[in-house]
Design a protein around this motif. Structure first.
Motif, mmCIF file in Angstrom:
data_model
loop_
_atom_site.group_PDB
_atom_site.id
_atom_site.type_symbol
_atom_site.label_atom_id
_atom_site.label_comp_id
_atom_site.label_asym_id
_atom_site.label_seq_id
_atom_site.Cartn_x
_atom_site.Cartn_y
_atom_site.Cartn_z
ATOM 1 N N UNK A 216 0.840 -1.189 0.000
ATOM 2 C CA UNK A 216 0.000 0.000 0.000
ATOM 3 C C UNK A 216 0.883 1.251 0.000
ATOM 4 N N UNK A 217 0.481 2.251 -0.758
ATOM 5 C CA UNK A 217 1.151 3.548 -0.722
ATOM 6 C C UNK A 217 0.152 4.568 -0.189
ATOM 7 N N UNK A 218 0.575 5.337 0.818
ATOM 8 C CA UNK A 218 -0.285 6.366 1.418
ATOM 9 C C UNK A 218 0.278 7.731 1.025
ATOM 10 N N UNK A 219 -0.610 8.633 0.595
ATOM 11 C CA UNK A 219 -0.168 9.934 0.086
ATOM 12 C C UNK A 219 -0.715 11.073 0.928
ATOM 13 N N UNK A 220 0.063 12.147 1.034
ATOM 14 C CA UNK A 220 -0.430 13.336 1.718
ATOM 15 C C UNK A 220 -1.239 14.182 0.738
ATOM 16 N N UNK A 221 -2.002 15.124 1.284
ATOM 17 C CA UNK A 221 -2.776 16.054 0.450
ATOM 18 C C UNK A 221 -1.848 17.100 -0.144
ATOM 19 N N UNK A 222 -2.191 17.591 -1.343
ATOM 20 C CA UNK A 222 -1.484 18.741 -1.918
ATOM 21 C C UNK A 222 -2.023 19.986 -1.205
ATOM 22 N N UNK A 223 -1.109 20.859 -0.780
ATOM 23 C CA UNK A 223 -1.530 22.062 -0.049
ATOM 24 C C UNK A 223 -2.210 23.074 -0.973
ATOM 25 N N UNK A 224 -3.148 23.824 -0.374
ATOM 26 C CA UNK A 224 -3.850 24.862 -1.145
ATOM 27 C C UNK A 224 -2.891 25.951 -1.624
ATOM 28 N N UNK A 225 -2.014 26.380 -0.737
ATOM 29 C CA UNK A 225 -1.089 27.460 -1.101
ATOM 30 C C UNK A 225 0.158 26.914 -1.777
ATOM 31 N N UNK A 226 1.305 27.233 -1.185
ATOM 32 C CA UNK A 226 2.562 26.736 -1.754
ATOM 33 C C UNK A 226 2.705 25.242 -1.499
ATOM 34 N N UNK A 227 3.325 24.561 -2.438
ATOM 35 C CA UNK A 227 3.559 23.128 -2.271
ATOM 36 C C UNK A 227 4.696 22.721 -3.181
ATOM 37 N N UNK A 228 5.594 21.878 -2.688
ATOM 38 C CA UNK A 228 6.747 21.468 -3.508
ATOM 39 C C UNK A 228 6.321 20.817 -4.819
ATOM 40 N N UNK A 229 5.128 20.190 -4.814
ATOM 41 C CA UNK A 229 4.660 19.530 -6.037
ATOM 42 C C UNK A 229 4.225 20.531 -7.114
ATOM 43 N N UNK A 230 4.085 21.808 -6.730
ATOM 44 C CA UNK A 230 3.681 22.824 -7.712
ATOM 45 C C UNK A 230 4.886 23.458 -8.408
ATOM 46 N N UNK A 231 6.088 23.040 -8.027
ATOM 47 C CA UNK A 231 7.297 23.589 -8.645
ATOM 48 C C UNK A 231 7.584 22.857 -9.963
ATOM 49 N N UNK A 232 8.423 23.466 -10.830
ATOM 50 C CA UNK A 232 8.740 22.829 -12.127
ATOM 51 C C UNK A 232 9.315 21.420 -12.000
ATOM 52 N N UNK A 233 9.941 21.119 -10.850
ATOM 53 C CA UNK A 233 10.523 19.781 -10.652
ATOM 54 C C UNK A 233 9.475 18.689 -10.853
ATOM 55 N N UNK A 234 8.230 18.961 -10.456
ATOM 56 C CA UNK A 234 7.173 17.949 -10.546
ATOM 57 C C UNK A 234 6.113 18.332 -11.577
ATOM 58 N N UNK A 235 6.576 18.864 -12.683
ATOM 59 C CA UNK A 235 5.737 19.345 -13.768
ATOM 60 C C UNK A 235 4.668 18.347 -14.210
ATOM 61 N N UNK A 236 5.064 17.057 -14.249
ATOM 62 C CA UNK A 236 4.147 16.016 -14.722
ATOM 63 C C UNK A 236 2.898 15.912 -13.836
ATOM 64 N N UNK A 237 3.030 16.413 -12.624
ATOM 65 C CA UNK A 237 1.917 16.296 -11.679
ATOM 66 C C UNK A 237 0.922 17.446 -11.836
ATOM 67 N N UNK A 238 1.336 18.510 -12.496
ATOM 68 C CA UNK A 238 0.538 19.738 -12.488
ATOM 69 C C UNK A 238 -0.859 19.569 -13.081
#
Ligand code: PLP
Length: 411
Positions: A216-238
């Motif tokens: 099983x993989x458990x994931x955290x929520x994406x934050x409403x404001x700033x979030x590391x996943x919103x940076x260009x590093x994780x572009x595929x996730x956008x």
């Protein structure tokens, strides 16, 4: 041990039905009928929440996922066919050829092979470090680094990471921290310590009796404001963040890994894993007490035991401060030579010789000749695999019986 009390209520109440069948129903259907083309369209575009096809999700498995997400304080979870399936899902859903992984501590043999051999074939580079190499870890971070991976307890080297400190490094650099928490469910809560994703082999103590392979993989929520996943590093996730907001990591895992690699959990295994989960808090408490009793007593009797509860262990202080709810079911015995290790394994009447861990029964295995047989000398040395090393997973037996049997086997 109050940490485990809340889970006792949550799990048994969450698993049992209050209307109709008490035991969870096993939905053994690969496919699901949609009744009308309009509903089919709605299910496929996500506006109607109903099962699509069992590779993408199953009602029995969904129950397990809900509880696993709750256990770790995640926004959601994706159950898989095995623990390796969970690690593959979580990593492959984020990685692209040219990316890099930083792997800290441990490491479970399958994960080591995945990173060092299989992902390498797909153009992904992994840098391996010991848990305390903080500066070297910082130095190797670059724009291609996508994942920092660590095991909550080194299996089988028993070294303990400073998870908070590594999470700080990951968060400062804006990089995902993924923790394999197989050995310490509930004892360690990686998301609360700053991790983003937790992976499990549920085959081990969560199921607890060798009846079902699962992960099983458990994931955290994406934050409403700033979030590391919103940076260009994780572009595929956008595109997933745009589509489903805080649930983006779940959608990403399902569409970029589960749909195409098909490491899906099956309903029967999910059912058996749910039954395990019901008693997990009780079993955890018993085993983490037993393992320290056994480790201390065997050590006192002259056996070369590796467990952080012993004062001689390099992470004894960290164990006392950060692992107040134990560090799982494992300890290791170094018998010095392969011959002596085999002698011990042939003489023990209590231990079951197998590659599993976290079972109701006490398990033991010689490391170098089995799980680590394919690794060269340098790699074995890095992973702490000596010629006489036996890994033991303490079970639910009376700890005094384990001690007596082991002392007899060692003589
Ligand atoms: C067993 C194990 C795995 C792999 O799990 P499977 O269910 O066997 O695929 C991964 N990580 C750790 C720490 C394990 O002990």
């Amino acid at each position: 041990m109050n940490q485990f009390e809340e889970y006792c209520t949550e799990f048994v109440q969450g698993i049992g039905g209050k209307d109709g069948a008490v035991s969870p129903s096993i939905v053994n259907s690969a496919s699901f009928a949609y009744a009308t083309p309009e509903i089919a369209e709605g299910i496929f575009d996500g506006s109607i929440k109903k099962p699509l096809y069992s590779r993408m999700g199953n009602p029995t498995t969904a129950k397990l996922e809900t509880l696993m997400a709750k256990m770790d304080g995640g926004v959601g979870a994706v159950a898989t066919s095995s623990g390796m399936g969970a690690t593959t899902l979580a990593t492959m859903s984020l990685l692209t050829s040219g990316d890099e992984i930083i792997s800290i501590g441990g490491l479970f043999g399958g994960t080591y092979a995945l990173f060092s051999e299989t992902l390498k074939r797909f153009g992904i580079t992994t840098h391996f470090f010991d848990v305390d190499e903080f500066q070297n870890i910082k130095n190797v971070i670059n724009e291609n680094t996508k994942i920092i991976f660590l095991e909550s307890v080194g299996n089988p080297n028993m070294r303990l990471p400073d998870i908070k400190k590594i999470a700080q490094i990951a968060n400062d650099a804006g990089i995902v921290l993924m923790v394999d928490n197989t050995i310490t469910p509930m004892s360690i809560l990686p998301l609360a310590l700053g991790a983003d994703i937790v992976v499990y082999s549920t085959t081990k103590i969560i199921c607890g009796n060798s009846s079902a392979l699962g992960g099983c993989a458990v994931f955290r929520a994406i934050n409403d404001g700033k979030d590391k996943f919103k940076t260009p590093r994780y572009q595929e996730l956008h595109k997933f963040i745009k589509g489903v907001g805080k649930m983006a990591l779940i959608a990403n895992a399902k569409k970029r890994a589960m749909r195409d690699f098909g490491m899906s959990a099956n309903a029967n295994s999910s059912y058996l894993t749910l039954l395990g989960l019901e008693t997990l808090p009780l079993r955890m408490q018993r085993v983490i007490n037993s393992v320290t009793t056994v480790a201390k007593e065997l050590s006192k009797n002259g056996l070369n035991i590796n467990h952080p509860c012993l004062k001689t262990h390099p992470h004894h202080e960290r164990y006392l401060n950060d692992f107040k709810n134990g560090c799982g079911t494992l300890l290791t015995i170094d018998m010095g030579t392969k011959e002596k290790a085999y002698q011990f394994l042939n003489k023990t009447k209590l231990a079951t010789i197998t590659a599993n861990i976290g079972d109701s029964r006490t398990l033991a295995l010689h490391m170098a000749s089995t799980i680590y047989r394919d690794f060269d000398e340098d790699t074995r040395k890095f992973l702490g695999i000596t010629d006489g090393l036996i890994r033991v997973s303490i079970g639910l037996e009376n700890p005094q019986d384990i001690i007596e049997d082991f002392l007899a086997a060692a003589n």
